[in-house]
Design a protein around this motif. Structure first.
Motif, PDB file in Angstrom:
ATOM      1  N   LEU A  93      27.381   1.457 -32.569  1.00 14.14           N
ATOM      2  CA  LEU A  93      27.903   2.520 -31.709  1.00 14.14           C
ATOM      3  C   LEU A  93      26.830   3.046 -30.753  1.00 14.14           C
ATOM      4  CD1 LEU A  93      30.067   4.523 -34.278  1.00 14.14           C
ATOM      5  CD2 LEU A  93      30.870   2.997 -32.461  1.00 14.14           C
ATOM      6  N   SER A  94      25.593   3.151 -31.224  1.00 11.85           N
ATOM      7  CA  SER A  94      24.498   3.617 -30.364  1.00 11.85           C
ATOM      8  C   SER A  94      24.220   2.628 -29.244  1.00 11.85           C
ATOM      9  CB  SER A  94      23.219   3.826 -31.180  1.00 11.85           C
ATOM     10  OG  SER A  94      23.379   4.828 -32.118  1.00 11.85           O
ATOM     11  N   LEU A  95      24.233   1.345 -29.572  1.00  6.61           N
ATOM     12  CA  LEU A  95      24.016   0.328 -28.543  1.00  6.61           C
ATOM     13  C   LEU A  95      25.134   0.363 -27.510  1.00  6.61           C
ATOM     14  CD1 LEU A  95      22.366  -2.032 -27.446  1.00  6.61           C
ATOM     15  CD2 LEU A  95      23.706  -3.535 -28.930  1.00  6.61           C
ATOM     16  N   ALA A  96      26.362   0.507 -27.966  1.00  8.95           N
ATOM     17  CA  ALA A  96      27.487   0.589 -27.028  1.00  8.95           C
ATOM     18  C   ALA A  96      27.366   1.810 -26.124  1.00  8.95           C
ATOM     19  CB  ALA A  96      28.801   0.635 -27.805  1.00  8.95           C
ATOM     20  N   ALA A  97      26.988   2.946 -26.695  1.00 10.98           N
ATOM     21  CA  ALA A  97      26.836   4.164 -25.901  1.00 10.98           C
ATOM     22  C   ALA A  97      25.704   4.023 -24.894  1.00 10.98           C
ATOM     23  CB  ALA A  97      26.580   5.358 -26.819  1.00 10.98           C
ATOM     24  N   ALA A  98      24.589   3.452 -25.327  1.00 12.98           N
ATOM     25  CA  ALA A  98      23.446   3.294 -24.429  1.00 12.98           C
ATOM     26  C   ALA A  98      23.767   2.330 -23.293  1.00 12.98           C
ATOM     27  CB  ALA A  98      22.237   2.811 -25.213  1.00 12.98           C
ATOM     28  N   CYS A  99      24.414   1.228 -23.607  1.00 11.76           N
ATOM     29  CA  CYS A  99      24.742   0.237 -22.569  1.00 11.76           C
ATOM     30  C   CYS A  99      25.764   0.786 -21.575  1.00 11.76           C
ATOM     31  CB  CYS A  99      25.250  -1.047 -23.205  1.00 11.76           C
ATOM     32  SG  CYS A  99      23.985  -1.974 -24.073  1.00 11.76           S
ATOM     33  N   SER A 100      26.784   1.460 -22.086  1.00 12.04           N
ATOM     34  CA  SER A 100      27.799   1.988 -21.171  1.00 12.04           C
ATOM     35  C   SER A 100      27.221   3.091 -20.288  1.00 12.04           C
ATOM     36  CB  SER A 100      29.015   2.492 -21.940  1.00 12.04           C
ATOM     37  OG  SER A 100      28.688   3.618 -22.720  1.00 12.04           O
ATOM     38  N   ALA A 101      26.405   3.962 -20.865  1.00 15.42           N
ATOM     39  CA  ALA A 101      25.795   5.030 -20.068  1.00 15.42           C
ATOM     40  C   ALA A 101      24.793   4.462 -19.064  1.00 15.42           C
ATOM     41  CB  ALA A 101      25.119   6.047 -20.984  1.00 15.42           C
ATOM     42  N   ALA A 102      24.056   3.426 -19.459  1.00 15.80           N
ATOM     43  CA  ALA A 102      23.100   2.807 -18.541  1.00 15.80           C
ATOM     44  C   ALA A 102      23.816   2.174 -17.350  1.00 15.80           C
ATOM     45  CB  ALA A 102      22.268   1.760 -19.276  1.00 15.80           C
ATOM     46  N   SER A 103      24.953   1.559 -17.602  1.00 17.18           N
ATOM     47  CA  SER A 103      25.692   0.945 -16.487  1.00 17.18           C
ATOM     48  C   SER A 103      26.244   2.007 -15.538  1.00 17.18           C
ATOM     49  CB  SER A 103      26.800   0.042 -17.007  1.00 17.18           C
ATOM     50  OG  SER A 103      27.775   0.794 -17.689  1.00 17.18           O
ATOM     51  N   VAL A 104      26.712   3.115 -16.078  1.00 20.95           N
ATOM     52  CA  VAL A 104      27.223   4.187 -15.224  1.00 20.95           C
ATOM     53  C   VAL A 104      26.085   4.810 -14.418  1.00 20.95           C
ATOM     54  CG1 VAL A 104      28.264   6.492 -15.235  1.00 20.95           C
ATOM     55  CG2 VAL A 104      29.241   4.685 -16.628  1.00 20.95           C
ATOM     56  N   VAL A 105      24.934   5.005 -15.035  1.00 13.17           N
ATOM     57  CA  VAL A 105      23.780   5.555 -14.313  1.00 13.17           C
ATOM     58  C   VAL A 105      23.377   4.615 -13.184  1.00 13.17           C
ATOM     59  CG1 VAL A 105      21.329   6.113 -14.500  1.00 13.17           C
ATOM     60  CG2 VAL A 105      22.911   6.955 -16.203  1.00 13.17           C
ATOM     61  N   GLU A 106      23.380   3.320 -13.461  1.00 10.52           N
ATOM     62  CA  GLU A 106      23.018   2.344 -12.427  1.00 10.52           C
ATOM     63  C   GLU A 106      24.002   2.386 -11.265  1.00 10.52           C
ATOM     64  OE1 GLU A 106      20.988  -0.494 -10.364  1.00 10.52           O
ATOM     65  OE2 GLU A 106      20.345   0.611 -12.145  1.00 10.52           O
ATOM     66  N   ILE A 107      25.279   2.446 -11.561  1.00 13.15           N
ATOM     67  CA  ILE A 107      26.290   2.514 -10.496  1.00 13.15           C
ATOM     68  C   ILE A 107      26.146   3.800  -9.699  1.00 13.15           C
ATOM     69  CG2 ILE A 107      28.771   2.764 -10.062  1.00 13.15           C
ATOM     70  CD1 ILE A 107      29.195   0.791 -12.417  1.00 13.15           C
ATOM     71  N   LEU A 108      25.956   4.911 -10.393  1.00 11.45           N
ATOM     72  CA  LEU A 108      25.814   6.197  -9.697  1.00 11.45           C
ATOM     73  C   LEU A 108      24.559   6.239  -8.836  1.00 11.45           C
ATOM     74  CD1 LEU A 108      26.899   8.753 -12.439  1.00 11.45           C
ATOM     75  CD2 LEU A 108      28.146   8.091 -10.380  1.00 11.45           C
ATOM     76  N   SER A 109      23.480   5.656  -9.314  1.00  9.50           N
ATOM     77  CA  SER A 109      22.243   5.672  -8.518  1.00  9.50           C
ATOM     78  C   SER A 109      22.381   4.786  -7.284  1.00  9.50           C
ATOM     79  CB  SER A 109      21.047   5.258  -9.363  1.00  9.50           C
ATOM     80  OG  SER A 109      21.173   3.924  -9.774  1.00  9.50           O
ATOM     81  N   GLN A 110      23.168   3.729  -7.362  1.00  7.05           N
ATOM     82  CA  GLN A 110      23.381   2.881  -6.192  1.00  7.05           C
ATOM     83  C   GLN A 110      24.335   3.529  -5.181  1.00  7.05           C
ATOM     84  OE1 GLN A 110      24.515  -1.060  -7.368  1.00  7.05           O
ATOM     85  NE2 GLN A 110      22.507  -1.507  -8.249  1.00  7.05           N
ATOM     86  N   LEU A 111      25.210   4.406  -5.640  1.00  3.54           N
ATOM     87  CA  LEU A 111      26.122   5.094  -4.727  1.00  3.54           C
ATOM     88  C   LEU A 111      25.408   6.149  -3.899  1.00  3.54           C
ATOM     89  CD1 LEU A 111      29.302   5.493  -6.930  1.00  3.54           C
ATOM     90  CD2 LEU A 111      28.972   3.947  -5.002  1.00  3.54           C
ATOM     91  N   GLY A 112      24.300   6.655  -4.400  1.00  4.09           N
ATOM     92  CA  GLY A 112      23.493   7.574  -3.606  1.00  4.09           C
ATOM     93  C   GLY A 112      23.602   9.027  -4.009  1.00  4.09           C
ATOM     94  N   GLU A 113      23.009   9.850  -3.166  1.00  6.07           N
ATOM     95  CA  GLU A 113      22.857  11.281  -3.423  1.00  6.07           C
ATOM     96  C   GLU A 113      24.171  12.044  -3.623  1.00  6.07           C
ATOM     97  OE1 GLU A 113      20.198  13.517  -3.797  1.00  6.07           O
ATOM     98  OE2 GLU A 113      18.972  11.734  -4.063  1.00  6.07           O
ATOM     99  N   PRO A 114      25.220  11.765  -2.880  1.00  2.00           N
ATOM    100  CA  PRO A 114      26.434  12.585  -3.068  1.00  2.00           C
ATOM    101  C   PRO A 114      27.014  12.491  -4.487  1.00  2.00           C
ATOM    102  CG  PRO A 114      26.641  11.219  -1.096  1.00  2.00           C
ATOM    103  CD  PRO A 114      25.393  10.807  -1.785  1.00  2.00           C
ATOM    104  N   PHE A 115      26.845  11.331  -5.116  1.00  6.51           N
ATOM    105  CA  PHE A 115      27.421  11.145  -6.444  1.00  6.51           C
ATOM    106  C   PHE A 115      26.454  11.501  -7.560  1.00  6.51           C
ATOM    107  CE2 PHE A 115      29.999   8.436  -3.760  1.00  6.51           C
ATOM    108  CZ  PHE A 115      31.268   8.790  -4.170  1.00  6.51           C
ATOM    109  N   CYS A 116      25.181  11.278  -7.318  1.00  6.48           N
ATOM    110  CA  CYS A 116      24.186  11.542  -8.359  1.00  6.48           C
ATOM    111  C   CYS A 116      22.857  11.929  -7.715  1.00  6.48           C
ATOM    112  CB  CYS A 116      24.025  10.291  -9.240  1.00  6.48           C
ATOM    113  SG  CYS A 116      23.018  10.559 -10.693  1.00  6.48           S
ATOM    114  N   PRO A 117      22.578  13.227  -7.634  1.00  2.00           N
ATOM    115  CA  PRO A 117      21.283  13.650  -7.100  1.00  2.00           C
ATOM    116  C   PRO A 117      20.144  13.042  -7.930  1.00  2.00           C
ATOM    117  CG  PRO A 117      22.753  15.521  -7.367  1.00  2.00           C
ATOM    118  CD  PRO A 117      23.421  14.352  -7.996  1.00  2.00           C
ATOM    119  N   SER A 118      19.015  12.791  -7.283  1.00  5.35           N
ATOM    120  CA  SER A 118      17.933  12.050  -7.951  1.00  5.35           C
ATOM    121  C   SER A 118      17.444  12.745  -9.219  1.00  5.35           C
ATOM    122  CB  SER A 118      16.772  11.820  -6.985  1.00  5.35           C
ATOM    123  OG  SER A 118      16.191  13.049  -6.602  1.00  5.35           O
ATOM    124  N   LYS A 119      17.364  14.062  -9.199  1.00  4.37           N
ATOM    125  CA  LYS A 119      16.905  14.779 -10.400  1.00  4.37           C
ATOM    126  C   LYS A 119      17.880  14.570 -11.557  1.00  4.37           C
ATOM    127  CE  LYS A 119      15.385  19.290 -11.991  1.00  4.37           C
ATOM    128  NZ  LYS A 119      15.204  20.704 -11.676  1.00  4.37           N
TER     129      LYS A 119
END
Length: 152
Positions: A93-119
């Motif tokens: 369950l921890s691996l699944a949570a980490a992988c899914s959250a990592a993929s969402v963070v990666e997508i949000l960081s590629q979308l830019g500032e409006p979706f995910c401020p750098s901080k």
């Protein structure tokens, strides 16, 4: 009977459990500092799983600490089997949570500032890193206890 370092009731197991508790608590705290974490299902899932890992690991750290101080390691196959199964489930369950959250963070960081401020994105990335570290220690605990199981 020879002790396997890392199996239940040893000081190495206590260290592993303490590390799991610290990293899971750090992940939960850092993720909770994010204002918008509840907007994404994978972040909510990560918070839920870390909320399960913390009491599991802390309780077993207390058991390990008592066992080390009292000098009476737990060698019952039934107890060890339940703990190994719990570690196995929580590590998956921890691996699944980490992988899914990592993929969402990666997508949000590629979308830019409006979706995910750098901080905020940096906070999410740090929380995911702490989750991966907690997963690694939980998997190590599972493997040590599984390795110890056949010799009982």
């Amino acid at each position: 009977m020879e002790e396997l370092p890392g199996s239940l009731g040893t000081s190495a197991s206590f260290s592993l459990r303490l590390g799991q508790t610290i990293f899971a608590s750090a992940s939960l705290l850092i993720m909770s500092l994010g204002i918008n974490f509840y907007s994404y299902t994978s972040f909510c899932y990560l918070v839920t799983i870390m909320g399960l890992v913390i009491p599991w690991s802390f309780t077993l750290a207390l058991v390990d600490g008592y066992s080390v101080i009292a000098g009476c390691p737990l060698h019952r196959a039934g107890i060890l089997l339940v703990i190994a199964a719990g570690d196995w489930v929580l590590s998956i369950l921890s691996l699944a949570a980490a992988c899914s959250a990592a993929s969402v963070v990666e997508i949000l960081s590629q979308l830019g500032e409006p979706f995910c401020p750098s901080k905020e994105c940096n906070r999410f990335q740090l929380s995911v890193a702490m989750t991966f570290l907690s997963w690694f220690l939980t998997t190590a605990s599972f493997l040590f206890n599984l390795w110890r199981l056949p010799s009982l």
